[in-house]
Design a protein around this motif. Sequence first.
Motif, mmCIF file in Angstrom:
data_model
loop_
_atom_site.group_PDB
_atom_site.id
_atom_site.type_symbol
_atom_site.label_atom_id
_atom_site.label_comp_id
_atom_site.label_asym_id
_atom_site.label_seq_id
_atom_site.Cartn_x
_atom_site.Cartn_y
_atom_site.Cartn_z
ATOM 1 N N SER A 68 0.830 -1.205 0.000
ATOM 2 C CA SER A 68 0.000 0.000 0.000
ATOM 3 C C SER A 68 0.865 1.256 0.000
ATOM 4 C CB SER A 68 -0.923 0.009 1.223
ATOM 5 O OG SER A 68 -0.173 0.127 2.414
ATOM 6 N N LEU A 69 2.069 1.163 0.586
ATOM 7 C CA LEU A 69 2.966 2.309 0.555
ATOM 8 C C LEU A 69 3.398 2.623 -0.860
ATOM 9 C CD1 LEU A 69 5.207 1.452 3.643
ATOM 10 C CD2 LEU A 69 3.357 3.121 3.511
ATOM 11 N N THR A 70 3.625 1.559 -1.642
ATOM 12 C CA THR A 70 3.999 1.749 -3.038
ATOM 13 C C THR A 70 2.822 2.276 -3.843
ATOM 14 O OG1 THR A 70 5.580 -0.066 -2.847
ATOM 15 C CG2 THR A 70 4.956 0.605 -5.071
ATOM 16 N N VAL A 220 -1.967 18.104 17.882
ATOM 17 C CA VAL A 220 -2.598 16.776 17.907
ATOM 18 C C VAL A 220 -2.747 16.225 16.493
ATOM 19 C CG1 VAL A 220 -4.755 15.562 18.386
ATOM 20 C CG2 VAL A 220 -3.779 17.086 20.109
ATOM 21 N N TYR A 221 -3.183 17.075 15.550
ATOM 22 C CA TYR A 221 -3.337 16.627 14.168
ATOM 23 C C TYR A 221 -2.001 16.196 13.569
ATOM 24 C CZ TYR A 221 -8.047 18.678 14.256
ATOM 25 O OH TYR A 221 -9.352 18.975 14.549
ATOM 26 N N ALA A 222 -0.922 16.943 13.887
ATOM 27 C CA ALA A 222 0.408 16.569 13.395
ATOM 28 C C ALA A 222 0.822 15.220 13.972
ATOM 29 C CB ALA A 222 1.424 17.647 13.767
ATOM 30 N N TRP A 223 0.546 15.008 15.257
ATOM 31 C CA TRP A 223 0.866 13.734 15.907
ATOM 32 C C TRP A 223 0.086 12.586 15.267
ATOM 33 C CZ3 TRP A 223 -1.977 10.095 18.572
ATOM 34 C CH2 TRP A 223 -1.252 9.168 19.333
ATOM 35 N N ILE A 224 -1.196 12.805 14.994
ATOM 36 C CA ILE A 224 -2.014 11.767 14.357
ATOM 37 C C ILE A 224 -1.456 11.427 12.974
ATOM 38 C CG2 ILE A 224 -4.290 11.257 13.377
ATOM 39 C CD1 ILE A 224 -5.514 12.939 15.623
ATOM 40 N N GLY A 225 -1.130 12.461 12.184
ATOM 41 C CA GLY A 225 -0.654 12.233 10.825
ATOM 42 C C GLY A 225 0.627 11.426 10.782
ATOM 43 N N VAL A 229 0.951 7.499 9.233
ATOM 44 C CA VAL A 229 1.846 7.136 8.133
ATOM 45 C C VAL A 229 2.820 6.049 8.570
ATOM 46 C CG1 VAL A 229 3.683 7.998 6.624
ATOM 47 C CG2 VAL A 229 1.631 9.354 6.984
ATOM 48 N N LEU A 230 3.261 6.092 9.824
ATOM 49 C CA LEU A 230 4.176 5.073 10.333
ATOM 50 C C LEU A 230 3.469 3.769 10.676
ATOM 51 C CD1 LEU A 230 6.434 7.265 12.664
ATOM 52 C CD2 LEU A 230 7.093 6.201 10.502
ATOM 53 N N GLY A 231 2.148 3.733 10.559
ATOM 54 C CA GLY A 231 1.401 2.505 10.838
ATOM 55 C C GLY A 231 1.234 2.201 12.311
ATOM 56 N N ARG A 232 1.346 3.211 13.172
ATOM 57 C CA ARG A 232 1.278 2.943 14.611
ATOM 58 C C ARG A 232 -0.143 2.784 15.135
ATOM 59 N NH1 ARG A 232 6.447 3.368 16.706
ATOM 60 N NH2 ARG A 232 7.824 3.150 14.894
ATOM 61 N N PHE A 233 -1.144 2.986 14.299
ATOM 62 C CA PHE A 233 -2.528 2.748 14.712
ATOM 63 C C PHE A 233 -3.013 1.374 14.258
ATOM 64 C CE2 PHE A 233 -2.880 7.582 14.217
ATOM 65 C CZ PHE A 233 -2.513 7.783 15.534
ATOM 66 N N ASP A 234 -2.152 0.620 13.563
ATOM 67 C CA ASP A 234 -2.514 -0.732 13.140
ATOM 68 C C ASP A 234 -2.403 -1.684 14.322
ATOM 69 O OD1 ASP A 234 -2.740 0.338 10.630
ATOM 70 O OD2 ASP A 234 -0.743 -0.312 9.979
ATOM 71 N N HIS A 235 -2.974 -2.891 14.156
ATOM 72 C CA HIS A 235 -2.843 -3.903 15.193
ATOM 73 C C HIS A 235 -1.404 -4.390 15.235
ATOM 74 C CE1 HIS A 235 -7.131 -3.913 15.803
ATOM 75 N NE2 HIS A 235 -7.328 -4.097 14.524
ATOM 76 N N ILE A 255 -5.149 -2.050 28.123
ATOM 77 C CA ILE A 255 -5.043 -2.740 26.848
ATOM 78 C C ILE A 255 -3.621 -2.611 26.329
ATOM 79 C CG2 ILE A 255 -7.476 -2.445 26.215
ATOM 80 C CD1 ILE A 255 -6.696 -0.079 24.513
ATOM 81 N N SER A 256 -3.182 -3.632 25.618
ATOM 82 C CA SER A 256 -1.848 -3.627 25.025
ATOM 83 C C SER A 256 -1.982 -3.324 23.539
ATOM 84 C CB SER A 256 -1.171 -4.983 25.230
ATOM 85 O OG SER A 256 0.096 -5.002 24.612
ATOM 86 N N ARG A 257 -1.253 -2.326 23.074
ATOM 87 C CA ARG A 257 -1.315 -1.977 21.662
ATOM 88 C C ARG A 257 0.038 -1.426 21.209
ATOM 89 N NH1 ARG A 257 -5.360 3.062 22.676
ATOM 90 N NH2 ARG A 257 -3.836 4.617 23.330
ATOM 91 N N ARG A 258 0.151 -1.207 19.921
ATOM 92 C CA ARG A 258 1.411 -0.768 19.330
ATOM 93 C C ARG A 258 1.846 0.586 19.896
ATOM 94 N NH1 ARG A 258 2.266 -1.245 12.935
ATOM 95 N NH2 ARG A 258 2.162 -3.409 13.574
ATOM 96 N N ARG A 259 3.134 0.693 20.154
ATOM 97 C CA ARG A 259 3.681 1.927 20.715
ATOM 98 C C ARG A 259 3.671 3.035 19.663
ATOM 99 N NH1 ARG A 259 9.663 1.261 22.571
ATOM 100 N NH2 ARG A 259 10.068 1.617 20.354
#
Length: 605
Positions: A68-70, A220-225, A229-235, A255-259
């Motif tokens: 998807s990055l490509t 906050v918006y900059a942090w979210i963006g 992009v780095l995929g830190r909201f993925d499982h 809960i344990s989730r991606r850092r």
Amino acid sequence: FHRITLSCLPASWYCSVSLLSLGCAPRQRLLLLLLLLITSAFLLLETYQRQLWGTQRRSGTQINKYLSLTESMEATDILNPSLNYGIVVDCGSSGSRVFVYYWPPHNGNPHTLLDIRQMRDRSRNTVVKKIKPGISTLATTPTQASDYLHPLLSFAAAHVPKNKHKETPLYILCTAGMRLLPESQQADIIEDLVTDVPLEFDFLFSRSHVEVISGKQEGVYAWIGINFVLGRFDHPDEEDATVEVTTSSQNQQPISRRRTVGIMDMGGASLQIAYEVPSAITFNSPQEEEAGKSFLAEFNLGCDVEHTQHVYRVYVTTFLGFGGNMARQRYEDQLFNSTFTKNRYLTTQTGLSKDKPYLDSCLPVGLSETIVRDNRTLHLRGQGDWTKCQEAVRPFLGLHNGTMSPRGVYQAPINFSNSEFYGFSEFYYCMEDVLRIGGQYNSEKYSKASMDYCSTQWSTLKQRLENHLYSKQADDSRLKYQCFKSAWVYEVLHSGFRFPTDYPNLKTAQLVYDKEVQWTLGAILYKTRFLPLRDLQQEALRQNHPSWLRSSFVYNHHLFSLCILVVVLAILLYILRLRRIHQREQRQAEVLNLLWVEEGEALLP
């Protein structure tokens, strides 16, 4: 006795086939049973293949993530009817920019965010356009606001497919320039946009889509963006670093989730930091709690407020005057005032001429520079002592009770043993433009490189620049103030934000995956967070109306085929039975006729 009953249709429909009642011969019964067994085996095989394919798809998720990055670098397929679009206008202090985003349909998982990407034209260039000056220049002529944005909106309208305009949300978000205006002038500009924009453009647009955002929201918006992009909201995968997160919800288990990653951005005038605070914060006093909460933002990026998988608590604040250029200006102002004050009281002539310059430890060795204030000039000569420069800039952090800023700005705790940060803008320029050590930060390596640079003769540094030994962005200004800025960045990190000198997880960067990430990406992610829920509800409504369809043959063509097969077999068997009955009746009629003939012949004399 064999009976096979299939309730494969709604309750009022059923197929019941009795092998004995159909008068089937043993061979025909065996044939029918064999056909049913073959059909059942076919259905079981199909089910197994579906499960196997689902496993293969799950195992390929990691590969698809990188594909998807490509794909995001390719031209957007505007002929794809399933794509959705969104538009964000960033109304900044010096100009305004429009960004066009798109995303494919949601995958149906309520814990997954929309896959939003920046639109690219046929030449694979990002769809973005900028105009100058800023919208705040219309403070006295607010009725021209819609005309001012017309070139940007026309540009966006030309790239979004016409049949998608009515469902494409448009957000107009204003930052620093508008924040400086009185609220009445802000309201007049917004009113003109809300009134006139819908008259010319049929985007999904309302009053709530125009906003003057705070510095906190922008951070906050900059942090979210960046984290998106780095995929830190993925499982998280097995190899990913994770954190234990507690939310403010009552009776909610951690809960344990991606850092996620924290971000630091140092511009010319200000410094901003934003990072997640996974654990609940204990405040020492009500005053500290009140001050701390003004720098904390807790929000849910998920589409369902009942789920806390994507609830984040982020600390974000901006330090005005802490940017690289403004820090140098504050330093020069203090240097100028203190030197002239000392000269007046001590009757000395330090810095009043080139022959008796003030020795500035934060300038390269041998560099001559001047500071001009109120028609007075202070002459400087570079001393190039990085250690002394550190000591000289440290007071400008305004440390107060262990925190940065003379106002004692609260700083949320950072778990340095399980965290990660990215440094942008001056953090990257300072380490890469001339030191050439951008990327992974190492304080010892950085200190040595800075010390060597400061102690190098100015003439040597100039020669290196002319020989193109520095980056293309390096210029005379960078060479002059690199020594000061390297000391300032170091002190901000280790004295201000108290990063340990052996902190291993800081990277300096200009781009993420070879592209600049704007805060507008985080804005549209946040603004559209409920769209997946709408799609999921519509899908559920379609499947549940009428309710019996979900379990009927309409949603399972294999079961439907089986029912059709059984019905056809039953009809064939029934026809065969009727044929036998007809043949038996014919034989019986022939026998009776024969008997009547024989009896008739016997009665004849």
